[in-house]
Motif scaffolding. Sequence first.
Motif, PDB file in Angstrom:
ATOM      1  N   ALA A   3     -17.461  20.418 -18.562  1.00 28.87           N
ATOM      2  CA  ALA A   3     -16.242  21.167 -18.999  1.00 28.87           C
ATOM      3  C   ALA A   3     -15.477  20.349 -19.772  1.00 28.87           C
ATOM      4  N   TYR A   4     -14.667  20.959 -20.414  1.00 23.98           N
ATOM      5  CA  TYR A   4     -13.614  20.294 -21.333  1.00 23.98           C
ATOM      6  C   TYR A   4     -12.317  19.651 -20.396  1.00 23.98           C
ATOM      7  N   ILE A   5     -11.881  18.537 -20.273  1.00 25.65           N
ATOM      8  CA  ILE A   5     -10.901  18.221 -19.419  1.00 25.65           C
ATOM      9  C   ILE A   5      -9.879  17.631 -20.232  1.00 25.65           C
ATOM     10  N   THR A   6      -8.502  17.481 -19.783  1.00 25.24           N
ATOM     11  CA  THR A   6      -7.488  16.807 -20.462  1.00 25.24           C
ATOM     12  C   THR A   6      -6.895  15.843 -19.641  1.00 25.24           C
ATOM     13  N   THR A   7      -6.234  14.723 -20.042  1.00 29.98           N
ATOM     14  CA  THR A   7      -5.691  13.532 -19.480  1.00 29.98           C
ATOM     15  C   THR A   7      -4.825  14.273 -18.114  1.00 29.98           C
ATOM     16  N   GLY A   8      -5.212  13.930 -16.967  1.00 25.65           N
ATOM     17  CA  GLY A   8      -4.009  14.182 -15.778  1.00 25.65           C
ATOM     18  C   GLY A   8      -4.689  15.230 -15.176  1.00 25.65           C
ATOM     19  N   ALA A   9      -5.723  15.956 -15.603  1.00 19.92           N
ATOM     20  CA  ALA A   9      -6.353  17.156 -15.063  1.00 19.92           C
ATOM     21  C   ALA A   9      -7.453  16.719 -13.781  1.00 19.92           C
ATOM     22  N   PHE A  19       0.885  -1.152   0.070  1.00 20.02           N
ATOM     23  CA  PHE A  19       0.042  -0.177  -0.044  1.00 20.02           C
ATOM     24  C   PHE A  19       0.744   1.292  -0.192  1.00 20.02           C
ATOM     25  N   ALA A  20       0.433   2.143  -0.821  1.00 19.29           N
ATOM     26  CA  ALA A  20       1.304   3.608  -0.825  1.00 19.29           C
ATOM     27  C   ALA A  20       0.785   4.261   0.352  1.00 19.29           C
ATOM     28  N   PRO A  21       1.531   5.070   1.178  1.00 19.07           N
ATOM     29  CA  PRO A  21       1.124   5.737   2.062  1.00 19.07           C
ATOM     30  C   PRO A  21       0.368   7.023   1.876  1.00 19.07           C
ATOM     31  N   SER A  22       0.294   7.486   0.619  1.00 20.14           N
ATOM     32  CA  SER A  22      -0.556   8.630   0.040  1.00 20.14           C
ATOM     33  C   SER A  22      -1.034   8.469  -1.271  1.00 20.14           C
ATOM     34  N   SER A  23      -1.910   8.992  -1.864  1.00 22.96           N
ATOM     35  CA  SER A  23      -2.329   9.071  -3.170  1.00 22.96           C
ATOM     36  C   SER A  23      -1.740  10.083  -4.048  1.00 22.96           C
ATOM     37  N   ILE A  24      -1.280   9.686  -5.031  1.00 22.74           N
ATOM     38  CA  ILE A  24      -0.440  10.585  -6.246  1.00 22.74           C
ATOM     39  C   ILE A  24      -1.091  10.354  -7.397  1.00 22.74           C
ATOM     40  N   PRO A  25      -1.802  11.309  -7.922  1.00 20.25           N
ATOM     41  CA  PRO A  25      -1.816  12.879  -7.463  1.00 20.25           C
ATOM     42  C   PRO A  25      -2.932  12.848  -6.293  1.00 20.25           C
ATOM     43  N   PRO A  26      -2.835  13.881  -5.731  1.00 20.21           N
ATOM     44  CA  PRO A  26      -3.661  13.975  -4.321  1.00 20.21           C
ATOM     45  C   PRO A  26      -5.166  14.420  -4.802  1.00 20.21           C
ATOM     46  N   PHE A  27      -5.446  14.111  -5.922  1.00 21.88           N
ATOM     47  CA  PHE A  27      -6.995  14.499  -6.465  1.00 21.88           C
ATOM     48  C   PHE A  27      -7.552  13.444  -7.395  1.00 21.88           C
ATOM     49  N   ARG A  28      -8.874  13.585  -7.725  1.00 19.28           N
ATOM     50  CA  ARG A  28      -9.359  12.559  -8.687  1.00 19.28           C
ATOM     51  C   ARG A  28      -8.990  13.214 -10.097  1.00 19.28           C
ATOM     52  N   ALA A  29      -7.973  12.488 -10.795  1.00 17.66           N
ATOM     53  CA  ALA A  29      -7.594  12.978 -12.018  1.00 17.66           C
ATOM     54  C   ALA A  29      -8.307  12.018 -13.232  1.00 17.66           C
ATOM     55  N   SER A  30      -8.551  12.835 -14.550  1.00 18.14           N
ATOM     56  CA  SER A  30      -9.031  12.291 -15.658  1.00 18.14           C
ATOM     57  C   SER A  30      -8.045  11.501 -16.344  1.00 18.14           C
ATOM     58  N   ILE A  31      -8.478  10.161 -16.688  1.00 22.23           N
ATOM     59  CA  ILE A  31      -7.427   9.227 -17.346  1.00 22.23           C
ATOM     60  C   ILE A  31      -7.684   9.509 -18.699  1.00 22.23           C
ATOM     61  N   LYS A  32      -8.364  10.567 -19.267  1.00 25.07           N
ATOM     62  CA  LYS A  32      -8.640  10.782 -20.873  1.00 25.07           C
ATOM     63  C   LYS A  32      -9.142  12.063 -20.913  1.00 25.07           C
ATOM     64  N   ASP A  33      -8.571  12.438 -22.316  1.00 24.84           N
ATOM     65  CA  ASP A  33      -9.297  13.989 -22.681  1.00 24.84           C
ATOM     66  C   ASP A  33     -10.789  13.814 -22.933  1.00 24.84           C
ATOM     67  N   GLY A  34     -11.604  14.701 -22.679  1.00 28.23           N
ATOM     68  CA  GLY A  34     -13.065  14.602 -22.828  1.00 28.23           C
ATOM     69  C   GLY A  34     -13.755  15.811 -22.153  1.00 28.23           C
ATOM     70  N   TYR A  35     -14.823  15.144 -21.849  1.00 29.05           N
ATOM     71  CA  TYR A  35     -15.659  16.217 -21.057  1.00 29.05           C
ATOM     72  C   TYR A  35     -16.099  15.875 -19.585  1.00 29.05           C
ATOM     73  N   ALA A  36     -15.983  16.525 -18.579  1.00 31.36           N
ATOM     74  CA  ALA A  36     -16.348  16.153 -17.238  1.00 31.36           C
ATOM     75  C   ALA A  36     -17.778  16.559 -17.303  1.00 31.36           C
ATOM     76  N   VAL A  37     -18.700  15.341 -16.750  1.00 26.10           N
ATOM     77  CA  VAL A  37     -20.153  15.432 -16.658  1.00 26.10           C
ATOM     78  C   VAL A  37     -20.628  15.005 -15.466  1.00 26.10           C
ATOM     79  N   VAL A  38     -21.872  15.280 -15.497  1.00 26.08           N
ATOM     80  CA  VAL A  38     -22.702  14.729 -14.504  1.00 26.08           C
ATOM     81  C   VAL A  38     -23.418  13.624 -15.131  1.00 26.08           C
ATOM     82  N   GLN A  39     -22.921  12.371 -14.509  1.00 28.50           N
ATOM     83  CA  GLN A  39     -23.676  11.179 -15.338  1.00 28.50           C
ATOM     84  C   GLN A  39     -25.095  11.122 -15.343  1.00 28.50           C
ATOM     85  N   SER A  40     -25.715  11.443 -14.452  1.00 29.00           N
ATOM     86  CA  SER A  40     -27.229  10.986 -14.718  1.00 29.00           C
ATOM     87  C   SER A  40     -27.866  11.899 -15.680  1.00 29.00           C
TER      88      SER A  40
END
Length: 101
Positions: free
Chosen positions: A70-76, A20-41
Amino acid sequence: PVSLPLRAITDGMILAEDVFAPSSIPPFRASIKDGYAVVQSDGPGEYPIIGEVTAGSYGAPLTVTPGTVAYITTGAPVPEGANAVVQVENTRAAGDPGRVV
């Protein structure tokens, strides 16, 4: 137990216990693809693009609300309010600039 440097581990060896890693890297929820952040519902449809979040920014400066994307890039960092990312290949520009389907 056998102790080996990581460089020396070869095929056929497995770990005896979880690591187990002692902390999350990156320390936030990151996008794994270029696209659009949405509300799934919200589901499929045409939505206004309220902004852009790019890799290297820390803490998204905008909030996605139902009916917006919102437009989002990988790693954002995924903006507040968004709970999914639709990859850009699964979208197309809408008739009005600043909107996406």
